[in-house]
Design an enzyme around this catalytic site. Sequence first.
Site, PDB file in Angstrom:
ATOM      1  N   CYS A  89      24.294  16.663  -7.001  1.00  0.00           N
ATOM      2  CA  CYS A  89      25.402  17.084  -6.156  1.00  0.00           C
ATOM      3  C   CYS A  89      26.325  17.965  -6.984  1.00  0.00           C
ATOM      4  O   CYS A  89      26.302  17.929  -8.205  1.00  0.00           O
ATOM      5  CB  CYS A  89      26.184  15.881  -5.656  1.00  0.00           C
ATOM      6  SG  CYS A  89      25.170  14.726  -4.739  1.00  0.00           S
ATOM      7  N   ARG A 110      23.117  23.049  -6.551  1.00  0.00           N
ATOM      8  CA  ARG A 110      22.947  21.660  -6.988  1.00  0.00           C
ATOM      9  C   ARG A 110      22.629  20.714  -5.829  1.00  0.00           C
ATOM     10  O   ARG A 110      22.331  19.543  -6.041  1.00  0.00           O
ATOM     11  CB  ARG A 110      24.218  21.173  -7.687  1.00  0.00           C
ATOM     12  CG  ARG A 110      24.561  21.951  -8.918  1.00  0.00           C
ATOM     13  CD  ARG A 110      25.826  21.424  -9.531  1.00  0.00           C
ATOM     14  NE  ARG A 110      25.617  20.112 -10.097  1.00  0.00           N
ATOM     15  CZ  ARG A 110      25.315  19.868 -11.359  1.00  0.00           C
ATOM     16  NH1 ARG A 110      25.186  20.873 -12.193  1.00  0.00           N
ATOM     17  NH2 ARG A 110      25.147  18.650 -11.793  1.00  0.00           N
ATOM     18  N   TRP A 158      23.360  16.508  -2.408  1.00  0.00           N
ATOM     19  CA  TRP A 158      21.912  16.339  -2.335  1.00  0.00           C
ATOM     20  C   TRP A 158      21.732  14.853  -2.054  1.00  0.00           C
ATOM     21  O   TRP A 158      22.047  14.013  -2.903  1.00  0.00           O
ATOM     22  CB  TRP A 158      21.277  16.745  -3.658  1.00  0.00           C
ATOM     23  CG  TRP A 158      19.772  16.752  -3.620  1.00  0.00           C
ATOM     24  CD1 TRP A 158      18.972  17.769  -3.197  1.00  0.00           C
ATOM     25  CD2 TRP A 158      18.899  15.697  -4.036  1.00  0.00           C
ATOM     26  NE1 TRP A 158      17.647  17.407  -3.326  1.00  0.00           N
ATOM     27  CE2 TRP A 158      17.572  16.144  -3.828  1.00  0.00           C
ATOM     28  CE3 TRP A 158      19.097  14.419  -4.553  1.00  0.00           C
ATOM     29  CZ2 TRP A 158      16.461  15.370  -4.120  1.00  0.00           C
ATOM     30  CZ3 TRP A 158      17.979  13.647  -4.845  1.00  0.00           C
ATOM     31  CH2 TRP A 158      16.681  14.121  -4.634  1.00  0.00           C
ATOM     32  N   ASN A 179      28.943  12.390  -7.835  1.00  0.00           N
ATOM     33  CA  ASN A 179      27.593  12.849  -8.134  1.00  0.00           C
ATOM     34  C   ASN A 179      26.932  11.750  -8.956  1.00  0.00           C
ATOM     35  O   ASN A 179      27.468  11.363  -9.992  1.00  0.00           O
ATOM     36  CB  ASN A 179      27.662  14.160  -8.934  1.00  0.00           C
ATOM     37  CG  ASN A 179      26.319  14.576  -9.499  1.00  0.00           C
ATOM     38  OD1 ASN A 179      25.270  14.202  -8.974  1.00  0.00           O
ATOM     39  ND2 ASN A 179      26.340  15.344 -10.567  1.00  0.00           N
ATOM     40  N   GLY A 180      25.823  11.240  -8.489  1.00  0.00           N
ATOM     41  CA  GLY A 180      25.139  10.177  -9.230  1.00  0.00           C
ATOM     42  C   GLY A 180      24.723   9.058  -8.286  1.00  0.00           C
ATOM     43  O   GLY A 180      24.656   9.250  -7.071  1.00  0.00           O
ATOM     44  N   GLU A 182       2.255  26.354 -13.723  1.00  0.00           N
ATOM     45  CA  GLU A 182       3.573  26.891 -13.393  1.00  0.00           C
ATOM     46  C   GLU A 182       3.481  27.823 -12.176  1.00  0.00           C
ATOM     47  O   GLU A 182       4.340  27.779 -11.290  1.00  0.00           O
ATOM     48  CB  GLU A 182       4.148  27.608 -14.627  1.00  0.00           C
ATOM     49  CG  GLU A 182       5.484  28.294 -14.448  1.00  0.00           C
ATOM     50  CD  GLU A 182       6.606  27.395 -13.950  1.00  0.00           C
ATOM     51  OE1 GLU A 182       6.460  26.164 -13.947  1.00  0.00           O
ATOM     52  OE2 GLU A 182       7.639  27.942 -13.550  1.00  0.00           O
ATOM     53  N   LYS A 220       5.468  27.211  -8.651  1.00  0.00           N
ATOM     54  CA  LYS A 220       6.374  28.208  -8.063  1.00  0.00           C
ATOM     55  C   LYS A 220       6.019  28.428  -6.592  1.00  0.00           C
ATOM     56  O   LYS A 220       6.898  28.484  -5.739  1.00  0.00           O
ATOM     57  CB  LYS A 220       6.302  29.567  -8.789  1.00  0.00           C
ATOM     58  CG  LYS A 220       6.924  29.654 -10.143  1.00  0.00           C
ATOM     59  CD  LYS A 220       8.435  29.634 -10.150  1.00  0.00           C
ATOM     60  CE  LYS A 220       8.945  28.245 -10.211  1.00  0.00           C
ATOM     61  NZ  LYS A 220       9.118  27.623 -11.505  1.00  0.00           N
ATOM     62  N   GLU A 254       6.941  25.232  -4.431  1.00  0.00           N
ATOM     63  CA  GLU A 254       8.345  24.863  -4.213  1.00  0.00           C
ATOM     64  C   GLU A 254       9.108  25.864  -3.369  1.00  0.00           C
ATOM     65  O   GLU A 254      10.020  25.488  -2.651  1.00  0.00           O
ATOM     66  CB  GLU A 254       9.068  24.541  -5.517  1.00  0.00           C
ATOM     67  CG  GLU A 254       9.270  25.686  -6.452  1.00  0.00           C
ATOM     68  CD  GLU A 254       9.980  25.257  -7.735  1.00  0.00           C
ATOM     69  OE1 GLU A 254      10.732  24.284  -7.746  1.00  0.00           O
ATOM     70  OE2 GLU A 254       9.769  25.932  -8.757  1.00  0.00           O
ATOM     71  N   HIS A 261     -15.581  20.268 -11.607  1.00  0.00           N
ATOM     72  CA  HIS A 261     -15.611  18.798 -11.546  1.00  0.00           C
ATOM     73  C   HIS A 261     -14.913  18.279 -10.288  1.00  0.00           C
ATOM     74  O   HIS A 261     -14.489  17.127 -10.244  1.00  0.00           O
ATOM     75  CB  HIS A 261     -14.972  18.208 -12.805  1.00  0.00           C
ATOM     76  CG  HIS A 261     -15.715  18.583 -14.043  1.00  0.00           C
ATOM     77  ND1 HIS A 261     -16.934  18.053 -14.377  1.00  0.00           N
ATOM     78  CD2 HIS A 261     -15.436  19.495 -15.007  1.00  0.00           C
ATOM     79  CE1 HIS A 261     -17.360  18.598 -15.499  1.00  0.00           C
ATOM     80  NE2 HIS A 261     -16.471  19.479 -15.896  1.00  0.00           N
ATOM     81  N   LYS A 279      18.810  22.030  -8.000  1.00  0.00           N
ATOM     82  CA  LYS A 279      18.565  22.667  -9.294  1.00  0.00           C
ATOM     83  C   LYS A 279      18.469  21.667 -10.439  1.00  0.00           C
ATOM     84  O   LYS A 279      17.570  21.744 -11.261  1.00  0.00           O
ATOM     85  CB  LYS A 279      19.684  23.683  -9.561  1.00  0.00           C
ATOM     86  CG  LYS A 279      19.512  24.474 -10.832  1.00  0.00           C
ATOM     87  CD  LYS A 279      18.356  25.444 -10.717  1.00  0.00           C
ATOM     88  CE  LYS A 279      18.091  26.184 -12.012  1.00  0.00           C
ATOM     89  NZ  LYS A 279      16.760  26.802 -11.996  1.00  0.00           N
TER      90      LYS A 279
HETATM   91  O1  M6R Z   1      16.787  21.364 -15.859  1.00  0.00           O
HETATM   92  P1  M6R Z   1      15.403  20.930 -16.223  1.00  0.00           P
HETATM   93  O2  M6R Z   1      14.645  21.990 -16.921  1.00  0.00           O
HETATM   94  O3  M6R Z   1      15.371  19.648 -16.980  1.00  0.00           O
HETATM   95  O4  M6R Z   1      14.692  20.678 -14.843  1.00  0.00           O
HETATM   96  C1  M6R Z   1      13.393  20.177 -14.767  1.00  0.00           C
HETATM   97  C2  M6R Z   1      12.824  20.357 -13.388  1.00  0.00           C
HETATM   98  O5  M6R Z   1      13.589  19.678 -12.448  1.00  0.00           O
HETATM   99  C3  M6R Z   1      12.730  21.838 -12.997  1.00  0.00           C
HETATM  100  O6  M6R Z   1      12.007  22.569 -13.919  1.00  0.00           O
HETATM  101  C4  M6R Z   1      12.074  21.969 -11.606  1.00  0.00           C
HETATM  102  O7  M6R Z   1      10.730  21.604 -11.686  1.00  0.00           O
HETATM  103  C5  M6R Z   1      12.245  23.389 -11.063  1.00  0.00           C
HETATM  104  N1  M6R Z   1      12.518  23.333  -9.663  1.00  0.00           N
HETATM  105  C6  M6R Z   1      11.052  24.223 -11.242  1.00  0.00           C
HETATM  106  O8  M6R Z   1      11.165  25.487 -10.723  1.00  0.00           O
END
Ligand code: M6R
Length: 614
Positions: A2, A27, A74, A100-101, A487, A491, A494, A510, A609
Site C-alpha cells: 500500500c 504500490r 493493495w 501499510n502492512g 524473465e 514479463k 504479468e 522432457h 510494485k
Molecule cells: O523489489 P523486489 O525486486 O524485491 O521485487 C521482487 C518481485 O516482487 C518483482 O521482481 C516482481 O516479480 C516484478 N513484478 C517483476 O516484474
Amino acid sequence: MCGIVAYIGQKEAYPILIKGLKRLEYRGYDSAGIALLDQGELKIYKKQGKVAILEEFAADKNCEGKVGIGHTRWATHGLPNDTNSHPHFSENKDIALIHNGIIENYNVLKEELEHRGHKFISETDTEVLVHLIDDIRKREKVSLAEAVRMALLSVTGAYAIVVISKDNPNQLVAARKSSPLVVGIGKENEYYLASDATPIVEYTKQVVYLNDEEIAVVDLNEGFKIVHLSNQEKTPYVQQLEMNLEALEKGGFEHFMLKEIFEQPRSIHDCFRGRLNVEQGWVSLGGLKEYEQKLVNAERIVMVACGTSWHACLVGEYLIEDLARINVEVEYASEFRYRNPIIGEDDIVIAVSQSGETADTLAALELAKSKGATILGICNVVGSSISRITDAGSYTHAGPEIGVASTKAFTAQVTILTLLTLFLAHKKGTISQSAFQSMLCDLEAIPDQVKRILENDPKIKEISAIYKDVRNALYLGRGSSFPVALEGALKLKEISYIHAEGYPAAEMKHGPIALIDEEMPVVVIATKGTSYEKVVSNIQEVKARKGRIIAIVTEGDRQVKELADHVIEIPETNQYLVPLLATIPLQLLSYHISVMRGCNVDQPRNLAKSVTVE
Ligand code: M6R
C-alpha cells in the site's frame, strides 16, 4: 504494497495528498482514500479503484484542511471495496488511520475490543488498530503518541501507519515496523510522511527514514521527534534526497514501462560508472570493500530474492560459478525463510531486490543474520529496509522504477552481478588477464549496444502484432540465457495475462514439447556461444512439430534465420553478457503485446510494485 502519504503544515493538504497518491499508486491500486482535518472536523473520502476515481468523487466536496493523510491500497484483509478502503475511523470518528502492512493478531485484538463494546464496519485488520489506539487513549488517559506506542506494543505483524486526531490538530503520529516510512522536513514548519520519497521530493530534499519500531511525532508547535517503542527518544538522522522530479514523470513516453525500457542505456551505464576502468584494468564495488576478502575466500554464496530479482540472481549464479569458481545457491526468499536452511558464520547471503522492501527477502536476510551469516544487499531504492539491515551492499543506481513490471532494475542487477563476478574472478585468478580485459571492454560497450536494439523497436512491434492474441507462449534458453527465458515469460504473463513458461531449451523434450503445435509461439534465445548448436537443434525440434519460432539471434546469424519465423538481432558480445542484451527485445515484445491487448501496462491487475507482505 500500500502507499501512504500525509501532510501537516501551512498549505492546503488535499492537492499534496492527491498528487502524492498518484505517485504512490504503483504500490497498490485497489482503492484510494484521504482524511482531512479542518476546523475541528475530521472527514474521510475514500473510493474503490484508482486515485482518479477518488479525485472525481472528491471534486464537488469541500476538501479543505492543512493537515491530512492519504492511502492507496493493495487489498490483503477484506475485499477491495469502499468500506475496506483506508483511512479508517475509530469508534467515535475522533481518530483516523492509514496503514501499510498486516496486523497478524488482529482477530484476538478485535475480540477484546468487541467485548468492550467496539463495533467494526470493515473486514480489515487496520480498523482494529485505530480502535485499539482510541481505546487505550481514553482508558489510560494518555497522549495520542503514547496511545499509539502502547497499542503497537500489543501488535504482531508489519506496519507503517500515520494517525490523525481531532484532538491534536497540530500533530501527526506515524510509526513503522517492516514497512517503509519516510519523513520529509519542509521549509516552513511543515512535514510530509510517505511510504517512499516519491511524493516528497517535489517539496523538500531533507528526509528522515524511520527505523523499525520507531514512532515519529510531527507537531507544528513542538517540532519533530522520534521515540522508540521502548519509549527511548532517538535523534533523527536527516539525509539529503538524491532523486529528481523528472525521474518520476513519463517524460513523453506513453507508459512508465516503455520509458524505463528506453532508459536502459543510461541506467546500465550509471550502474557501472566509477566501478570499472578499462584502461587501468580494474573493477571495484565500493560498498562491498569491507567484505571483499570474505567474498574472495567464500566457499559458497547464497542469493535470496523474489520474481525478476530472483532471475537476476540465476544469471549471477551462472557467471560467478563459471568465472569465479565459487559455489552459488539461488533461493526463493519465501522458501528459504521457512525451510530451516543450513547457514552459518562462514556463509555470505546476498539479497537482490529492486525495492529493498520485499517482505520475504527481508525475512530471509534476517534469518541468515540470526544464524551468523554475513548479509549483503543489491538494491535499487536508496535508504530501503534491505539496504539498511545488510552489513554492506551495492546500489544499482537505475533510478526510480515506477512500472510494476521490472525492466531497468533487472539489467542493473545483472550489471552489478557481472561486476561482482569480474572482481572475484580477477582477484582469485580464475580468469585470464586478457579475458578479464576483453570482458571489461565488452561491458563498457553494452549501453550503446542496448541503444541499437532499441532502434529495432518498430520491428519488434510488428512481431508483437502477429502474436498479440495467443493464449500461451514458451520461452527457451540455455546457460545464462535460461534465466532470460524465465524473465521474458514473466514479463509476458504479468502485463498481458498470457500464460507463458520459461524453460531450459533442452528440458523441452522432457514434457513441454507436448504443448507444441501451430498455435504455440516459442521464443528462443539462440545467440552465438558455446551452446549455440544445441539450441539450433532445439529449434529444429520445435519446427518439426509446427511450432512458431521467434528467435533472438546474434547479428549476422544465418542458420537460425532459415529456421525461425521471425528473428530479432542483437549485437555480438561476450556470451556472459548476452543476458544484458537479450532481455531488451523480450521486454519490448511483452510491452507491445500488452498495449495491443488493451491491458494496463504500468499497473497490471492484482499486482503491486513492492510486496511488503507475505
Ligand atoms: O523489489 P523486489 O525486486 O524485491 O521485487 C521482487 C518481485 O516482487 C518483482 O521482481 C516482481 O516479480 C516484478 N513484478 C517483476 O516484474
